[in-house]
Design an enzyme around this catalytic site. Sequence first.
Site, mmCIF file in Angstrom:
data_model
loop_
_atom_site.group_PDB
_atom_site.id
_atom_site.type_symbol
_atom_site.label_atom_id
_atom_site.label_comp_id
_atom_site.label_asym_id
_atom_site.label_seq_id
_atom_site.Cartn_x
_atom_site.Cartn_y
_atom_site.Cartn_z
ATOM 1 N N ASP A 23 0.822 -1.212 0.000
ATOM 2 C CA ASP A 23 0.000 0.000 0.000
ATOM 3 C C ASP A 23 0.857 1.263 0.000
ATOM 4 O O ASP A 23 0.482 2.278 -0.590
ATOM 5 C CB ASP A 23 -0.907 -0.026 1.237
ATOM 6 C CG ASP A 23 -2.044 0.959 1.149
ATOM 7 O OD1 ASP A 23 -2.396 1.371 0.035
ATOM 8 O OD2 ASP A 23 -2.580 1.336 2.206
ATOM 9 N N HIS A 216 -5.510 5.741 8.069
ATOM 10 C CA HIS A 216 -4.703 6.776 7.428
ATOM 11 C C HIS A 216 -4.568 7.934 8.406
ATOM 12 O O HIS A 216 -5.390 8.106 9.299
ATOM 13 C CB HIS A 216 -5.350 7.216 6.113
ATOM 14 C CG HIS A 216 -5.136 6.218 5.012
ATOM 15 N ND1 HIS A 216 -5.251 6.538 3.683
ATOM 16 C CD2 HIS A 216 -4.800 4.914 5.040
ATOM 17 C CE1 HIS A 216 -5.002 5.467 2.945
ATOM 18 N NE2 HIS A 216 -4.736 4.468 3.745
ATOM 19 N N CYS A 248 -1.914 9.978 -0.168
ATOM 20 C CA CYS A 248 -3.354 9.828 -0.102
ATOM 21 C C CYS A 248 -3.911 10.434 -1.383
ATOM 22 O O CYS A 248 -3.849 11.644 -1.571
ATOM 23 C CB CYS A 248 -3.914 10.546 1.118
ATOM 24 S SG CYS A 248 -5.705 10.468 1.196
ATOM 25 N N ASN A 257 -1.001 6.211 4.871
ATOM 26 C CA ASN A 257 -1.039 5.238 5.965
ATOM 27 C C ASN A 257 -0.316 5.767 7.200
ATOM 28 O O ASN A 257 0.702 6.447 7.102
ATOM 29 C CB ASN A 257 -0.330 3.954 5.533
ATOM 30 C CG ASN A 257 -0.980 3.322 4.326
ATOM 31 O OD1 ASN A 257 -2.134 2.907 4.391
ATOM 32 N ND2 ASN A 257 -0.254 3.249 3.224
HETATM 33 MG MG MG Z 1 -3.827 2.619 2.903
#
Ligand code: MG
Length: 316
Positions: A23, A216, A248, A257
């Site tokens: 991610d 987040h 983001c 994150n």
């Molecule tokens: Mg994430």
Amino acid sequence: MTLTSKPTEEARPIRIIEVGPRDGLQNEPCSLSLKTRVEFINALSASGVSEIEAGAFVSTNAVPQMSGSDEVFRQLTRMEGVTYSALVPNERGLDRALEAGVQKIAVFTAASNTFNLHNIHATITQSIARLRPVVSRAREAGLQVRGYISTVVFCPYEGPIHPANVMGVMRQLLDIGVEEIALGETLGKASPRDFRPLLDKVCSYLSPQRVALHLHDTYGLAVANALNAWEQYGITAFDGSAGGLGGCPYAPGASGNVATEDLASAFKASGALVSVDERKVVTAAQKIAEELGRTISSKLFQVLALRNDLAPQLTG
Ligand code: MG
């Protein structure tokens, strides 16, 4: 769940799922070499995290940062006690994951139809139908399966999401065989108070041991939400990204994150059992941040930098 049921849960160790190699890197603008990705995963393996989401079996055209995930899984050094998982969107991805010897897969959908349509061009219903054979075949092959639900509190298109919507999606994922539910607070703006109605419902339906939070940190609330979910609901699984890697896409310039090292140090400060060596996480993140030409957003990194206390080979 009532607030009085928490004490027995606090004895369980915190399980940190490191999602930086997937991610984190997936949301960075440039792609890293396979060698660098493998070294990053190996360094994280040695930091004490429970699980590493090491890659994604998605289309290379759609997500070039994750290309060669098959090779990453073949080359990484598996450490005992660490689970290596991968994101899988469809049956083709599952075939690749099985071929690469993945232990656990993660499938994904959202609590918001509009978000899902933007993100994966499918309604919630369509996405669950697509995932049904993926989950079924993965379970038959002995793999563990996590199901991500994005936008569990706020959606960038629909605004606040009602907990009943999340519960509906969660039940469908459980029905098709998903074992662990990862609740994604995609915007990073929910407070512990915003989370309460959702966690009341989720944790009265499902054991908190089967729930993970994917937070987040856009508004700096992620650690507060994690501590609250642990103390009040007995949730012990939390996703983090080393160095807070990953942006983001809904708030340019904002952080994505929550940083693994900030989660680990906050839980330690709160008396939780945490096996993660947060300094090793910072060191692993520094190498990647240098490669990406970006700074590290974590609070712990800033503290160590101010104290001139970072790993010496990387400070020059
Ligand atoms: Mg994430």
